[in-house]
Motif scaffolding. Structure first.
Motif, mmCIF file in Angstrom:
data_model
loop_
_atom_site.group_PDB
_atom_site.id
_atom_site.type_symbol
_atom_site.label_atom_id
_atom_site.label_comp_id
_atom_site.label_asym_id
_atom_site.label_seq_id
_atom_site.Cartn_x
_atom_site.Cartn_y
_atom_site.Cartn_z
ATOM 1 N N ALA A 118 51.890 41.017 39.552
ATOM 2 C CA ALA A 118 53.169 40.421 39.154
ATOM 3 C C ALA A 118 53.261 38.980 39.637
ATOM 4 O O ALA A 118 53.640 38.082 38.880
ATOM 5 C CB ALA A 118 54.330 41.251 39.706
ATOM 6 N N SER A 119 52.902 38.751 40.901
ATOM 7 C CA SER A 119 53.032 37.380 41.396
ATOM 8 C C SER A 119 52.008 36.473 40.720
ATOM 9 O O SER A 119 52.289 35.298 40.482
ATOM 10 C CB SER A 119 52.895 37.342 42.921
ATOM 11 N N HIS A 149 44.542 36.663 41.606
ATOM 12 C CA HIS A 149 45.534 37.417 42.379
ATOM 13 C C HIS A 149 45.264 38.912 42.277
ATOM 14 O O HIS A 149 45.346 39.639 43.253
ATOM 15 C CB HIS A 149 46.944 37.144 41.850
ATOM 16 N N VAL A 150 44.973 39.365 41.052
ATOM 17 C CA VAL A 150 44.756 40.792 40.835
ATOM 18 C C VAL A 150 43.645 41.294 41.758
ATOM 19 O O VAL A 150 43.753 42.378 42.338
ATOM 20 C CB VAL A 150 44.402 41.063 39.363
ATOM 21 N N PHE A 151 42.609 40.489 41.914
ATOM 22 C CA PHE A 151 41.495 40.946 42.754
ATOM 23 C C PHE A 151 41.887 41.050 44.220
ATOM 24 O O PHE A 151 41.417 41.945 44.921
ATOM 25 C CB PHE A 151 40.259 40.069 42.555
ATOM 26 N N GLY A 210 55.630 40.764 35.835
ATOM 27 C CA GLY A 210 55.438 39.326 35.867
ATOM 28 C C GLY A 210 55.834 38.668 34.554
ATOM 29 O O GLY A 210 56.227 37.511 34.522
ATOM 30 N N TRP A 211 55.776 39.414 33.469
ATOM 31 C CA TRP A 211 55.979 38.826 32.147
ATOM 32 C C TRP A 211 57.425 38.940 31.699
ATOM 33 O O TRP A 211 58.001 37.981 31.187
ATOM 34 C CB TRP A 211 55.052 39.506 31.138
ATOM 35 N N SER A 212 58.005 40.141 31.866
ATOM 36 C CA SER A 212 59.322 40.387 31.276
ATOM 37 C C SER A 212 60.427 40.233 32.309
ATOM 38 O O SER A 212 60.385 40.820 33.391
ATOM 39 C CB SER A 212 59.337 41.792 30.665
ATOM 40 N N LYS A 213 61.426 39.447 31.955
ATOM 41 C CA LYS A 213 62.528 39.223 32.884
ATOM 42 C C LYS A 213 63.303 40.519 33.142
ATOM 43 O O LYS A 213 63.769 40.763 34.250
ATOM 44 C CB LYS A 213 63.477 38.156 32.324
ATOM 45 N N THR A 214 63.441 41.341 32.103
ATOM 46 C CA THR A 214 64.169 42.600 32.268
ATOM 47 C C THR A 214 63.434 43.520 33.240
ATOM 48 O O THR A 214 64.042 44.078 34.161
ATOM 49 C CB THR A 214 64.307 43.316 30.910
ATOM 50 N N PHE A 215 62.137 43.666 33.037
ATOM 51 C CA PHE A 215 61.343 44.483 33.963
ATOM 52 C C PHE A 215 61.467 43.953 35.374
ATOM 53 O O PHE A 215 61.640 44.711 36.327
ATOM 54 C CB PHE A 215 59.868 44.472 33.539
#
Ligand SMILES: Nc1ncnc2c1ncn2[C@@H]1O[C@H](COP(=O)(O)OP(=O)(O)O)[C@@H](O)[C@H]1O
Ligand SMILES: [Mg+2]
Lengths: 262, 334
Positions: B219-220, B255-257, B163-168
């Motif tokens: 991620a979302s 979301h995580v939950f 969710g944070w890194s564009k490369t990932f």
């Protein structure tokens, strides 16, 4: 007065000089360039209080984002005390148009974000309490943002900025949501804080009277893409009265600049 | 909730006027129902003997006596007492259900051995087989704990990175989108072949089942964080570390939950299937093993235990969520 105690810790907070040098800015809107600012040349002296007036959507918030370092201008440069602004810094604090409090944090923890992010939380407890008292939210310190009214949220956002002892305070219509009485009190507080602490203030407002009561200079912007249409120096002593004939006259002048000929 | 509270109040009022002292009427009815079940169990012979009948009668009588005692003292028990009063009708129904259940299984034989079991048949399983059941619970607990927690830790960390890194996101999201929807049980044949031991294969499956929904939803969640929060934090002096740990993650936690709840359910599903296929002990293995011997009473007894364990874990996750996401009340309706 609380303002005095908050200032005590910031006795040598001086204002920054901000210099917009032929700044133009455009956003990318669905692949189309959207020009927002056009050739803005503006000098704000250290400790000066200026107000920005202009039609909605003309680029006032964008101007503040550039000064805060959240965006880099497309062309031109924004300087603080002569050096180019490359990134945000807690010495230049922006109070956003929306309070944008973090909903998962209590009011007090929201105010504590700045000290926490800079790793000075432990030594800032008293300042945080002072800031809360200043905006009269000490009773709501442990409330969550969804339990606040719009005006209270806006005051919490103001406290969150002031706790950082800024040298430049960027206010984006910070009093827009307040009821008229709270608004008057907050105007006085902003004024007295500024006069004691000596930081530079750029205030965006849609209220001509507010601009005239608070600022030393009113900058009037055109429709988007904004350029500086005109500038009115308000050379009157504080505290000012809204029924002062000079204020009334300047209000008329500014309204005409904005296209209202009453 | 409200209707029960009203019932309770009504009951208390009418009784207190008669006895001049508050009596929990439902408690008395429940005691009577449990006594009835005890009489049905003890008075008639079993069509086919099941064992542990006397123990069950003893438990019913003891329970009935406790309920009768509570009928006069429940008011003094505070929170526990209020819980009992709330479930009063359930306690009555339970007694009646035991009586009926005894009748149609052990006493009349309408639902015959070995396919059905009276309640004391299940009790007999616990009394006779408790050691093996405990071992199975321990094996499953080990598998589930290691698998679930490694799954959600990897899933959560990966989700934050995606969710944070564009490369990932560029490399990871297509893979996750492709693999994510495949049910974890579809991996079973391949994993049993790929991993040296069945335990490792099962661990992988449980971790996969719980990790993927957590990764996708984290991620979302991180992706949909209001950008203005980052702007606020940056103007206040936050570095990237602060933005991830103190802005992105707390903002994404709702979301995580959702991902955690999904992962929890999926982990139960794949856990039992994996145990049925190759394990030496465990809840799934027990079900499989006892079915093969037509020991259906053992199967039912184990199903009850599984129901309690799984619902207990779900309840625990709810409690944790309510703790961490209390701020959401009023923001979101739930
Ligand atoms: N991130 C962005 N991307 C594209 N367009 C933007 C963005 N931010 C603002 N704009 C557009 O730029 C213009 C000026 O916005 P803003 O500076 O917020 O105006 P004001 O504060 O004067 O109302 C508006 O038309 C707005 O839609
Ligand atoms: Mg704006």
């Amino acid at each position: 007065m609380v303002a005095t105690t908050l200032r005590a810790a910031s006795a040598n907070a001086a204002g920054l000089a901000i210099d917009f040098q032929t700044v133009s800015h455009q956003y990318d809107l669905d692949g189309q360039p959207l020009p927002v600012l056009r050739q803005i040349d503006l000098n704000v002296g250290p400790g000066e209080f200026i107000a920005l007036l202009g039609p909605s959507g003309c680029g006032k918030s964008t101007l503040l984002r550039l000064a805060a370092g959240l965006e880099r201008p497309t062309t031109g440069d924004v300087l603080e005390d002569g050096t180019s602004i490359a990134s945000p810094d807690p010495s230049r604090v922006l109070v956003f148009q929306d309070p944008t409090l973090f909903p998962w944090r209590t009011v007090r923890d929201n105010v504590a974000i700045g000290p926490e992010a800079r790793g000075v939380l432990a030594g800032s407890q008293k300042r945080i309490d002072d800031a809360l008292r200043l905006v009269k939210l000490e009773a709501f310190a442990s409330a969550f943002p969804h339990q606040l009214s719009g005006g209270m949220a806006q005051r919490a956002a103001l406290a969150r900025a002031l706790v950082n002892d800024p040298h430049l305070l960027l206010l984006d219509e910070p009093l827009g949501r307040l009821d008229s009485l709270t608004r008057l009190t907050m105007q006085e507080e902003i004024l007295s804080l500024w006069r004691h602490a000596g930081y530079t203030v750029i205030l965006v407002t849609h209220d001509v009277e507010e601009a005239l009561l608070l600022s030393q200079r009113v900058i009037i912007l055109s429709e988007r893409p904004a350029r500086i249409k005109s500038e009115v120096v308000v050379d009157l002593p504080y505290p000012r009265r809204r029924d002062d004939p000079r204020i009334v006259a300047q209000r008329q002048t500014i309204l005409e600049f904005l296209g209202f000929s009453a | 909730m409200t209707s029960a509270a009203v019932d309770k109040d009504a009951g208390r009022k009418s009784v207190s006027s008669a006895f001049a002292r508050p009596v929990w009427k439902h408690g008395l009815y429940a005691a009577a129902a449990w006594l009835l079940a005890a009489i049905v169990t003890a008075a008639f012979p079993d069509v086919v003997p099941w064992g542990s009948r006397d123990v069950f009668v003893g438990l019913l009588l003891g329970g009935g006596a406790v309920l009768a005692g509570l009928a006069f003292s429940v008011e003094k028990l505070g929170g526990l007492g209020r819980g009992l009063i709330h479930y009063g009708p359930w306690l009555i129904a339970l007694g009646l259900w035991f009586a009926l259940w005894e009748l149609i299984t052990a006493k009349l034989g309408w639902m015959p051995k070995p396919f059905f079991s009276p309640p004391h048949g299940l009790l007999h399983v616990y009394i006779v087989d408790w050691q093996r059941i405990l071992i199975c619970i321990a094996y499953t607990a080990r598998l589930w704990t290691i698998g679930f927690f490694s799954g959600i830790i990897i899933g959560f960390t990966g989700g934050v990175a995606l969710g944070w890194s564009k490369t990932f996101a560029y490399w990871g999201m297509p893979v996750l989108r492709l693999i994510g929807p495949v049910p974890a049980s579809a991996w079973i044949p391949a994993t049993f072949f790929l991993f040296p031991t069945t335990f490792q294969a099962s661990l992988f499956l449980v971790a996969l089942a719980s990790g993927i929904p957590v990764a996708i939803l984290t991620a979302s969640g991180v992706n949909s964080v209001n950008r203005a929060f980052y702007d606020v934090a940056r103007t206040l002096g936050a570095n990237n570390r602060y933005l991830v740990l103190r802005v992105a993650i707390p903002a994404a936690l709702p979301h995580v939950f959702i991902g955690l709840f999904m992962g929890l359910y999926y982990s139960f599903a794949v856990l039992v299937v994996a145990e049925m296929l190759g394990a030496k002990y465990g809840l799934g293995w027990y079900l499989q093993f006892q079915t093969a011997y037509s020991a259906y009473a053992n199967v039912y007894a184990m199903l009850i235990i599984m129901a309690l364990l799984c619902s207990g874990l779900v309840k625990l996750l709810f409690v944790i969520r309510d703790r961490l996401l209390g701020w959401q009340k009023g923001v979101v309706q739930w």
